[in-house]
Motif scaffolding. Structure first.
Motif, PDB file in Angstrom:
ATOM      1  N   MET A 156       0.896  -1.192  -0.077  1.00 35.80           N
ATOM      2  CA  MET A 156      -0.034  -0.035  -0.002  1.00 35.80           C
ATOM      3  C   MET A 156       0.860   1.327   0.091  1.00 35.80           C
ATOM      4  SD  MET A 156      -2.990  -1.158   2.553  1.00 35.80           S
ATOM      5  CE  MET A 156      -3.641   0.387   2.750  1.00 35.80           C
ATOM      6  N   MET A 157       1.985   1.089   0.849  1.00 34.98           N
ATOM      7  CA  MET A 157       2.733   2.434   0.707  1.00 34.98           C
ATOM      8  C   MET A 157       3.535   2.574  -0.454  1.00 34.98           C
ATOM      9  SD  MET A 157       5.966   3.027   3.364  1.00 34.98           S
ATOM     10  CE  MET A 157       6.222   4.558   3.960  1.00 34.98           C
ATOM     11  N   TRP A 158       4.018   1.662  -1.344  1.00 40.80           N
ATOM     12  CA  TRP A 158       4.544   1.930  -2.414  1.00 40.80           C
ATOM     13  C   TRP A 158       3.781   2.504  -3.399  1.00 40.80           C
ATOM     14  CZ3 TRP A 158       9.515   2.326  -3.880  1.00 40.80           C
ATOM     15  CH2 TRP A 158      10.460   2.100  -3.169  1.00 40.80           C
ATOM     16  N   GLN A 159       2.274   1.903  -3.561  1.00 44.19           N
ATOM     17  CA  GLN A 159       1.271   2.497  -4.636  1.00 44.19           C
ATOM     18  C   GLN A 159       0.745   3.772  -4.123  1.00 44.19           C
ATOM     19  OE1 GLN A 159      -1.652  -0.667  -4.448  1.00 44.19           O
ATOM     20  NE2 GLN A 159      -0.429  -1.712  -5.610  1.00 44.19           N
ATOM     21  N   SER A 160       0.935   4.431  -3.009  1.00 43.95           N
ATOM     22  CA  SER A 160       0.471   5.720  -2.620  1.00 43.95           C
ATOM     23  C   SER A 160       1.375   6.730  -3.117  1.00 43.95           C
ATOM     24  CB  SER A 160       0.529   5.596  -1.172  1.00 43.95           C
ATOM     25  OG  SER A 160       0.154   7.092  -0.763  1.00 43.95           O
ATOM     26  N   PRO A 161       1.102   7.931  -3.713  1.00 43.32           N
ATOM     27  CA  PRO A 161       1.830   9.112  -3.837  1.00 43.32           C
ATOM     28  C   PRO A 161       2.151  10.037  -2.623  1.00 43.32           C
ATOM     29  CG  PRO A 161      -0.522   9.501  -4.614  1.00 43.32           C
ATOM     30  CD  PRO A 161      -0.111   8.215  -4.001  1.00 43.32           C
ATOM     31  N   ALA A 162       1.654   9.728  -1.638  1.00 45.14           N
ATOM     32  CA  ALA A 162       1.677  10.482  -0.394  1.00 45.14           C
ATOM     33  C   ALA A 162       3.166  10.324   0.200  1.00 45.14           C
ATOM     34  CB  ALA A 162       0.564  10.051   0.589  1.00 45.14           C
ATOM     35  N   TRP A 163       4.118   9.237  -0.190  1.00 41.21           N
ATOM     36  CA  TRP A 163       5.370   9.215   0.733  1.00 41.21           C
ATOM     37  C   TRP A 163       6.335   9.262  -0.515  1.00 41.21           C
ATOM     38  CZ3 TRP A 163       4.582   8.134   5.589  1.00 41.21           C
ATOM     39  CH2 TRP A 163       3.489   7.306   6.098  1.00 41.21           C
ATOM     40  N   ARG A 164       7.334   9.776   0.301  1.00 42.12           N
ATOM     41  CA  ARG A 164       8.442  10.042  -0.657  1.00 42.12           C
ATOM     42  C   ARG A 164       9.278   8.880  -0.853  1.00 42.12           C
ATOM     43  NH1 ARG A 164      12.303  14.295   2.077  1.00 42.12           N
ATOM     44  NH2 ARG A 164      12.002  12.654   3.935  1.00 42.12           N
ATOM     45  N   ALA A 211       1.499  12.766   9.323  1.00 45.72           N
ATOM     46  CA  ALA A 211       0.583  13.780   9.836  1.00 45.72           C
ATOM     47  C   ALA A 211       1.407  15.145  10.019  1.00 45.72           C
ATOM     48  CB  ALA A 211       0.579  13.191  11.383  1.00 45.72           C
ATOM     49  N   SER A 212       2.428  15.360   9.813  1.00 44.94           N
ATOM     50  CA  SER A 212       3.161  16.690   9.879  1.00 44.94           C
ATOM     51  C   SER A 212       3.224  17.344   8.439  1.00 44.94           C
ATOM     52  CB  SER A 212       4.380  16.495  10.386  1.00 44.94           C
ATOM     53  OG  SER A 212       5.365  15.816   9.448  1.00 44.94           O
ATOM     54  N   GLY A 213       2.523  16.487   7.522  1.00 45.20           N
ATOM     55  CA  GLY A 213       2.270  17.314   6.236  1.00 45.20           C
ATOM     56  C   GLY A 213       3.479  17.170   5.390  1.00 45.20           C
ATOM     57  N   ALA A 214       4.313  15.850   5.558  1.00 49.61           N
ATOM     58  CA  ALA A 214       5.408  15.570   4.665  1.00 49.61           C
ATOM     59  C   ALA A 214       5.069  15.763   3.276  1.00 49.61           C
ATOM     60  CB  ALA A 214       5.928  14.133   4.942  1.00 49.61           C
ATOM     61  N   ARG A 215       5.972  16.309   2.614  1.00 46.88           N
ATOM     62  CA  ARG A 215       5.984  16.605   1.027  1.00 46.88           C
ATOM     63  C   ARG A 215       5.302  15.443   0.228  1.00 46.88           C
ATOM     64  NH1 ARG A 215       8.795  15.397  -3.477  1.00 46.88           N
ATOM     65  NH2 ARG A 215      10.508  14.465  -2.369  1.00 46.88           N
ATOM     66  N   ILE A 216       4.426  15.553  -0.378  1.00 46.63           N
ATOM     67  CA  ILE A 216       3.942  14.678  -1.385  1.00 46.63           C
ATOM     68  C   ILE A 216       4.764  14.530  -2.586  1.00 46.63           C
ATOM     69  CG2 ILE A 216       1.601  14.033  -2.734  1.00 46.63           C
ATOM     70  CD1 ILE A 216       0.067  15.097  -0.293  1.00 46.63           C
ATOM     71  N   SER A 217       5.141  13.336  -2.895  1.00 47.79           N
ATOM     72  CA  SER A 217       5.786  12.942  -3.909  1.00 47.79           C
ATOM     73  C   SER A 217       5.100  12.706  -5.117  1.00 47.79           C
ATOM     74  CB  SER A 217       7.005  11.914  -3.915  1.00 47.79           C
ATOM     75  OG  SER A 217       6.284  10.867  -3.699  1.00 47.79           O
ATOM     76  N   SER A 218       5.705  13.070  -6.543  1.00 44.48           N
ATOM     77  CA  SER A 218       4.863  12.482  -7.659  1.00 44.48           C
ATOM     78  C   SER A 218       5.179  11.041  -8.081  1.00 44.48           C
ATOM     79  CB  SER A 218       5.145  13.593  -8.692  1.00 44.48           C
ATOM     80  OG  SER A 218       6.503  13.641  -8.881  1.00 44.48           O
ATOM     81  N   ALA A 219       6.100  10.756  -7.416  1.00 40.25           N
ATOM     82  CA  ALA A 219       6.587   9.093  -7.893  1.00 40.25           C
ATOM     83  C   ALA A 219       6.018   7.987  -7.287  1.00 40.25           C
ATOM     84  CB  ALA A 219       8.170   9.130  -7.487  1.00 40.25           C
TER      85      ALA A 219
END
Length: 107
Positions: A20-28, A99-107
């Motif tokens: 799920m994490m690797w499919q999400s764009p919310a994580w760097r 939760a701290s609003g980490a930068r959302i990546s496009s990868a």
């Protein structure tokens, strides 16, 4: 999901969380790599420590009169406990990052 899933369903929950994490764009990408590699490296370290302890224990049984030698089972249980604690800490770190609003990546 990675930290909590790894505690609720030890292997399957971690795998589902990583997918799920690797499919999400919310994580760097660095977050994804840390979340994937850290538990695997910790598990490899625990397995290596158990193996070394097992070898030392086998050799110590050959010589009589040695002091108490730590059993491989003790190292395995301690390693599993450390793995659970550090994986949960990793999950909390990831939760704080998102939760701290980490930068959302496009990868």
């Amino acid at each position: 999901m990675v930290g909590i899933g790894g505690l609720v369903l030890p292997v399957l929950g971690w795998i589902i969380g990583i997918v799920m994490m690797w499919q999400s764009p919310a994580w760097r990408r660095v977050d994804k790599v840390v979340a994937t590699v850290t538990p695997l490296m910790l598990a490899a370290l625990v397995a290596g420590a158990v193996r070394v302890t097992w070898l030392v224990h086998d050799r110590s049984e050959e010589a009589e009169g040695h002091a108490v030698v730590v059993s491989a089972y003790d190292v395995a249980w301690l390693g599993c406990a450390v793995l659970v604690v550090l994986t949960a800490a990793l999950g909390l770190w990831l939760f704080r990052r998102i939760a701290s609003g980490a930068r959302i990546s496009s990868a």
